[in-house]
Motif scaffolding. Sequence first.
Motif, PDB file in Angstrom:
ATOM      1  N   MET A   4       0.737  -1.170  -0.122  1.00  0.00           N
ATOM      2  CA  MET A   4      -0.064   0.034   0.081  1.00  0.00           C
ATOM      3  C   MET A   4       0.794   1.124  -0.040  1.00  0.00           C
ATOM      4  O   MET A   4       0.625   2.096  -0.693  1.00  0.00           O
ATOM      5  N   MET A   5       1.937   1.313   0.831  1.00  0.00           N
ATOM      6  CA  MET A   5       2.872   2.400   0.784  1.00  0.00           C
ATOM      7  C   MET A   5       3.593   2.666  -0.536  1.00  0.00           C
ATOM      8  O   MET A   5       3.729   3.812  -0.761  1.00  0.00           O
ATOM      9  N   LYS A   6       4.009   1.589  -1.205  1.00  0.00           N
ATOM     10  CA  LYS A   6       4.709   1.660  -2.363  1.00  0.00           C
ATOM     11  C   LYS A   6       3.597   2.329  -3.515  1.00  0.00           C
ATOM     12  O   LYS A   6       4.218   3.314  -4.087  1.00  0.00           O
ATOM     13  N   LYS A   7       2.442   1.947  -3.503  1.00  0.00           N
ATOM     14  CA  LYS A   7       1.448   2.334  -4.377  1.00  0.00           C
ATOM     15  C   LYS A   7       1.047   3.888  -4.350  1.00  0.00           C
ATOM     16  O   LYS A   7       1.072   4.556  -5.304  1.00  0.00           O
ATOM     17  N   ALA A   8       1.363   4.299  -2.820  1.00  0.00           N
ATOM     18  CA  ALA A   8       0.934   5.618  -2.816  1.00  0.00           C
ATOM     19  C   ALA A   8       2.052   6.539  -3.230  1.00  0.00           C
ATOM     20  O   ALA A   8       2.034   7.638  -3.661  1.00  0.00           O
ATOM     21  N   ALA A   9       3.353   6.044  -2.863  1.00  0.00           N
ATOM     22  CA  ALA A   9       4.479   6.771  -3.248  1.00  0.00           C
ATOM     23  C   ALA A   9       4.647   6.895  -4.650  1.00  0.00           C
ATOM     24  O   ALA A   9       5.056   7.567  -5.203  1.00  0.00           O
ATOM     25  N   SER A  10       4.101   5.739  -5.418  1.00  0.00           N
ATOM     26  CA  SER A  10       4.083   5.807  -7.044  1.00  0.00           C
ATOM     27  C   SER A  10       3.150   6.488  -7.569  1.00  0.00           C
ATOM     28  O   SER A  10       3.642   7.427  -8.484  1.00  0.00           O
ATOM     29  N   ILE A  11       2.180   6.747  -6.878  1.00  0.00           N
ATOM     30  CA  ILE A  11       1.202   7.770  -7.361  1.00  0.00           C
ATOM     31  C   ILE A  11       1.683   9.155  -7.173  1.00  0.00           C
ATOM     32  O   ILE A  11       1.308  10.116  -7.977  1.00  0.00           O
ATOM     33  N   LEU A  12       2.258   9.239  -5.996  1.00  0.00           N
ATOM     34  CA  LEU A  12       2.566  10.729  -5.866  1.00  0.00           C
ATOM     35  C   LEU A  12       3.755  11.219  -6.713  1.00  0.00           C
ATOM     36  O   LEU A  12       3.736  12.324  -7.248  1.00  0.00           O
ATOM     37  N   LEU A  13       4.620  10.224  -6.991  1.00  0.00           N
ATOM     38  CA  LEU A  13       5.789  10.433  -7.767  1.00  0.00           C
ATOM     39  C   LEU A  13       5.093  10.914  -9.361  1.00  0.00           C
ATOM     40  O   LEU A  13       5.560  11.568  -9.998  1.00  0.00           O
ATOM     41  N   SER A  14       4.278   9.993  -9.676  1.00  0.00           N
ATOM     42  CA  SER A  14       3.740  10.137 -11.054  1.00  0.00           C
ATOM     43  C   SER A  14       2.978  11.318 -11.332  1.00  0.00           C
ATOM     44  O   SER A  14       3.301  12.171 -12.165  1.00  0.00           O
ATOM     45  N   ALA A  15       1.981  11.857 -10.088  1.00  0.00           N
ATOM     46  CA  ALA A  15       1.449  13.163 -10.090  1.00  0.00           C
ATOM     47  C   ALA A  15       2.660  14.349 -10.273  1.00  0.00           C
ATOM     48  O   ALA A  15       2.425  15.441 -11.173  1.00  0.00           O
ATOM     49  N   GLY A  16       3.538  13.967  -9.302  1.00  0.00           N
ATOM     50  CA  GLY A  16       4.680  15.101  -9.639  1.00  0.00           C
ATOM     51  C   GLY A  16       5.294  15.235 -10.782  1.00  0.00           C
ATOM     52  O   GLY A  16       5.459  16.585 -11.474  1.00  0.00           O
ATOM     53  N   LEU A  17       5.556  14.243 -11.354  1.00  0.00           N
ATOM     54  CA  LEU A  17       6.126  14.308 -13.062  1.00  0.00           C
ATOM     55  C   LEU A  17       5.464  14.785 -13.668  1.00  0.00           C
ATOM     56  O   LEU A  17       5.701  15.858 -14.628  1.00  0.00           O
ATOM     57  N   ILE A  18       3.993  14.591 -13.685  1.00  0.00           N
ATOM     58  CA  ILE A  18       2.943  15.068 -14.696  1.00  0.00           C
ATOM     59  C   ILE A  18       2.971  16.675 -14.723  1.00  0.00           C
ATOM     60  O   ILE A  18       2.905  17.418 -15.358  1.00  0.00           O
ATOM     61  N   LEU A  19       2.883  17.057 -13.355  1.00  0.00           N
ATOM     62  CA  LEU A  19       2.760  18.748 -12.832  1.00  0.00           C
ATOM     63  C   LEU A  19       3.975  19.237 -13.469  1.00  0.00           C
ATOM     64  O   LEU A  19       3.863  20.743 -13.823  1.00  0.00           O
ATOM     65  N   SER A  20       5.049  18.615 -13.424  1.00  0.00           N
ATOM     66  CA  SER A  20       6.401  19.419 -13.575  1.00  0.00           C
ATOM     67  C   SER A  20       6.575  19.521 -15.125  1.00  0.00           C
ATOM     68  O   SER A  20       7.280  20.416 -15.618  1.00  0.00           O
ATOM     69  N   PHE A  21       6.083  18.707 -16.028  1.00  0.00           N
ATOM     70  CA  PHE A  21       6.009  19.051 -17.617  1.00  0.00           C
ATOM     71  C   PHE A  21       4.841  19.755 -17.843  1.00  0.00           C
ATOM     72  O   PHE A  21       4.679  19.598 -19.116  1.00  0.00           O
ATOM     73  N   SER A  22       4.276  20.113 -17.201  1.00  0.00           N
ATOM     74  CA  SER A  22       3.042  20.977 -17.521  1.00  0.00           C
ATOM     75  C   SER A  22       3.129  22.072 -18.377  1.00  0.00           C
ATOM     76  O   SER A  22       3.950  22.868 -18.177  1.00  0.00           O
ATOM     77  N   PRO A  23       2.328  22.415 -19.426  1.00  0.00           N
ATOM     78  CA  PRO A  23       2.938  23.651 -20.237  1.00  0.00           C
ATOM     79  C   PRO A  23       2.542  24.848 -19.495  1.00  0.00           C
ATOM     80  O   PRO A  23       2.931  26.010 -20.047  1.00  0.00           O
ATOM     81  N   VAL A  24       1.816  24.908 -18.468  1.00  0.00           N
ATOM     82  CA  VAL A  24       1.705  26.305 -17.807  1.00  0.00           C
ATOM     83  C   VAL A  24       2.898  26.772 -17.439  1.00  0.00           C
ATOM     84  O   VAL A  24       3.104  28.052 -17.423  1.00  0.00           O
ATOM     85  N   GLN A  25       3.831  26.097 -16.970  1.00  0.00           N
ATOM     86  CA  GLN A  25       5.295  26.400 -16.626  1.00  0.00           C
ATOM     87  C   GLN A  25       5.890  27.251 -17.572  1.00  0.00           C
ATOM     88  O   GLN A  25       6.621  28.008 -17.645  1.00  0.00           O
ATOM     89  N   ASN A  26       5.684  26.634 -19.008  1.00  0.00           N
ATOM     90  CA  ASN A  26       6.418  27.073 -20.124  1.00  0.00           C
ATOM     91  C   ASN A  26       5.751  28.886 -20.384  1.00  0.00           C
ATOM     92  O   ASN A  26       6.421  29.654 -20.885  1.00  0.00           O
ATOM     93  N   THR A  27       4.358  28.637 -20.252  1.00  0.00           N
ATOM     94  CA  THR A  27       3.839  30.051 -20.472  1.00  0.00           C
ATOM     95  C   THR A  27       4.195  31.187 -19.360  1.00  0.00           C
ATOM     96  O   THR A  27       4.087  32.264 -19.615  1.00  0.00           O
ATOM     97  N   GLU A  28       4.407  30.629 -18.171  1.00  0.00           N
ATOM     98  CA  GLU A  28       4.911  31.539 -16.989  1.00  0.00           C
ATOM     99  C   GLU A  28       6.248  32.074 -17.401  1.00  0.00           C
ATOM    100  O   GLU A  28       6.645  33.108 -17.357  1.00  0.00           O
ATOM    101  N   ALA A  29       7.144  30.996 -18.096  1.00  0.00           N
ATOM    102  CA  ALA A  29       8.522  31.532 -18.120  1.00  0.00           C
ATOM    103  C   ALA A  29       8.602  32.635 -19.558  1.00  0.00           C
ATOM    104  O   ALA A  29       9.305  33.486 -19.376  1.00  0.00           O
ATOM    105  N   ALA A  30       7.459  32.245 -20.694  1.00  0.00           N
ATOM    106  CA  ALA A  30       7.375  33.111 -21.485  1.00  0.00           C
ATOM    107  C   ALA A  30       7.009  34.512 -21.177  1.00  0.00           C
ATOM    108  O   ALA A  30       7.272  35.607 -21.661  1.00  0.00           O
TER     109      ALA A  30
END
Length: 90
Positions: free
Chosen positions: A1-27
Amino acid sequence: MMKKAASILLSAGLILSFSPVQNTEAAAKVKVVTYKNCTELNKVYKGGVAKSSTTKNKGGKTKYKPFAHKALYDKNTKSDRDKDGIACER
């Protein structure tokens, strides 16, 4: 259960870090300046400045990817000698 939760959090973090919103903020933080020549522009933007992220280079191979920013390109259109939508590409 703990590994699954950590995996979900890591996946969500990666998805948000590649969000196009950050590119528009930088621009949005880009200072729109007219550069004297390509040497000056390439000191800040190695690959030049493109009109949009979908603009294709017509002048041949380049070493660097251009920075896409319409307002910055519009200020420096004089430096786009081949009129392909990328100013000072290298």
